[in-house]
Design an enzyme around this catalytic site. Sequence first.
Site, PDB file in Angstrom:
ATOM      1  N   GLY A 276       0.807  -1.222   0.000  1.00 46.97           N
ATOM      2  CA  GLY A 276       0.000   0.000   0.000  1.00 46.97           C
ATOM      3  C   GLY A 276       0.835   1.264   0.000  1.00 46.97           C
ATOM      4  O   GLY A 276       0.356   2.332   0.348  1.00 46.97           O
TER       5      GLY A 276
ATOM      6  N   GLY B  45       2.341   2.475  -2.712  1.00 50.01           N
ATOM      7  CA  GLY B  45       2.419   3.047  -4.058  1.00 50.01           C
ATOM      8  C   GLY B  45       3.622   2.558  -4.833  1.00 50.01           C
ATOM      9  O   GLY B  45       4.071   3.204  -5.778  1.00 50.01           O
ATOM     10  N   LEU B  46       4.178   1.408  -4.425  1.00 43.82           N
ATOM     11  CA  LEU B  46       5.331   0.856  -5.153  1.00 43.82           C
ATOM     12  C   LEU B  46       4.925  -0.414  -5.903  1.00 43.82           C
ATOM     13  O   LEU B  46       5.763  -1.242  -6.254  1.00 43.82           O
ATOM     14  CB  LEU B  46       6.496   0.597  -4.183  1.00 43.82           C
ATOM     15  CG  LEU B  46       6.980   1.838  -3.421  1.00 43.82           C
ATOM     16  CD1 LEU B  46       8.073   1.470  -2.424  1.00 43.82           C
ATOM     17  CD2 LEU B  46       7.494   2.922  -4.371  1.00 43.82           C
TER      18      LEU B  46
ATOM     19  N   SER C   7       2.957  -3.221  -5.216  1.00 40.53           N
ATOM     20  CA  SER C   7       2.983  -4.602  -4.737  1.00 40.53           C
ATOM     21  C   SER C   7       1.923  -5.433  -5.461  1.00 40.53           C
ATOM     22  O   SER C   7       2.132  -6.613  -5.733  1.00 40.53           O
ATOM     23  CB  SER C   7       2.804  -4.662  -3.220  1.00 40.53           C
ATOM     24  OG  SER C   7       1.662  -3.957  -2.829  1.00 40.53           O
TER      25      SER C   7
ATOM     26  N   ASP D 195       2.181   0.227 -14.236  1.00 37.66           N
ATOM     27  CA  ASP D 195       2.777  -0.607 -13.186  1.00 37.66           C
ATOM     28  C   ASP D 195       3.101  -2.001 -13.707  1.00 37.66           C
ATOM     29  O   ASP D 195       4.215  -2.506 -13.551  1.00 37.66           O
ATOM     30  CB  ASP D 195       1.829  -0.715 -11.989  1.00 37.66           C
ATOM     31  CG  ASP D 195       1.484   0.641 -11.407  1.00 37.66           C
ATOM     32  OD1 ASP D 195       2.130   1.627 -11.793  1.00 37.66           O
ATOM     33  OD2 ASP D 195       0.567   0.712 -10.580  1.00 37.66           O
TER      34      ASP D 195
END
Length: 389
Positions: free
Chosen positions: A124, A126-127, A129, A175
């Site tokens: 959570g 913002g990378l 996951s 992403d």
Amino acid sequence: MKQKLFDKFAELFGNSDGARFYFSPGRVNLIGEHTDYNGGHVFPCALTMGTYGAARKRDDRKIHFYSMNLDKFGVVEASLDDLTNKQEYNWANYPLGVVWAFDGRGYHLESGFDMVIWGNIPNGAGLSSSASLEVLTGVILTDLFGITDLSMTDLALIGQYSENNFNGCNCGIMDQFTVAMGKKDNAIFLDTNTMKYEYAPIKLDDAKIIITNSKVKHSLVDSAYNDRRQECTDALAALKTKLDISALGDLTPEEFEANKDLITDPVQLKRAKHAVYENQRTIDAVAALKDGDIAKFGELMNQSHISLRDDYEVSCGEIDILVDLAWKTPGVVGSRITGGGFGGCTVSIVKNEAVDAFITGLGSAYKEQVGHEAEFYTVDIGDGASRLA
Ligand code: GLA
């Protein structure tokens, strides 16, 4: 890592004979935020932080998922005969959504499988996951079931499709694409309109890229994200009453300025302005990087933050504190919010000699103002998802 994962696998499923080992990274976006669903450019890179997986085919139709990070959920059991999102599956709805998307494309798995994961991407934050887990699952399925006609780009698109249609977030492609296509020491300059991309080496001899995790995640992230997306769609529709365009990313800032009166809703106008200018900033930032002009790159990052804060309104108090502190720190080349927003992380370029002062200075000032610690990660740019030895 492999041993830990395989020991757990053996403990849960009897033994780990024939299980295979995989890795899928997280990502950080350097610039080009909220442009990917607007047909614009993005400039992200894959991290060496990511999600590891061990997986093996079963001889029945059951699917078992186990996360060593979220062990309180135990082994989540699903079935190939019921590929539906269930609340009790929790995190496992991400990998299950990929199985569902494969099935929808005609890849009906001949049997179920067992999968154990462990990851070091803060959840959570913002990378990405979730994208990491989706693409990991795609790689596992193609490898375990011998599916050879899906490219890494296909796996990215399948991951996005499952997130949009199985898990309810209308995310763009950035992403999953980064996680699938990442390349060590390179960022990816992707045109989301054409899906053309190029790798750009990130060689910062005298500076580091630092991610700062605010450790806040405001609720309604997904719904606010979907609202932004809708506002952009509506702004585009207004522009299309006169212009022959297919996305906001088709417009230069000049063309936008000449036609912006077509958008009568003030909120939609701000959202569209961000999308158009952010796309241009991303193009300019990559050009600056190629010219070795890091100062300009940093300046564009700062402008990106201001636009995300004021026009796109996806920042929040905690993140603005981190960015303001960074801007005031000597040796900081640029700093901005990164990812979907409403919490999560900032990304900063910091001169080598200023890194220690950056971490201690921001660390203590943030704690004082917000009440909890931030976390710092120095970025190491890694490769995309794959099976490991
Ligand atoms: C999230 C989404 C991406 C992208 C970013 C904002 O990470 O998953 O598709 O839209 O937000 O740039």
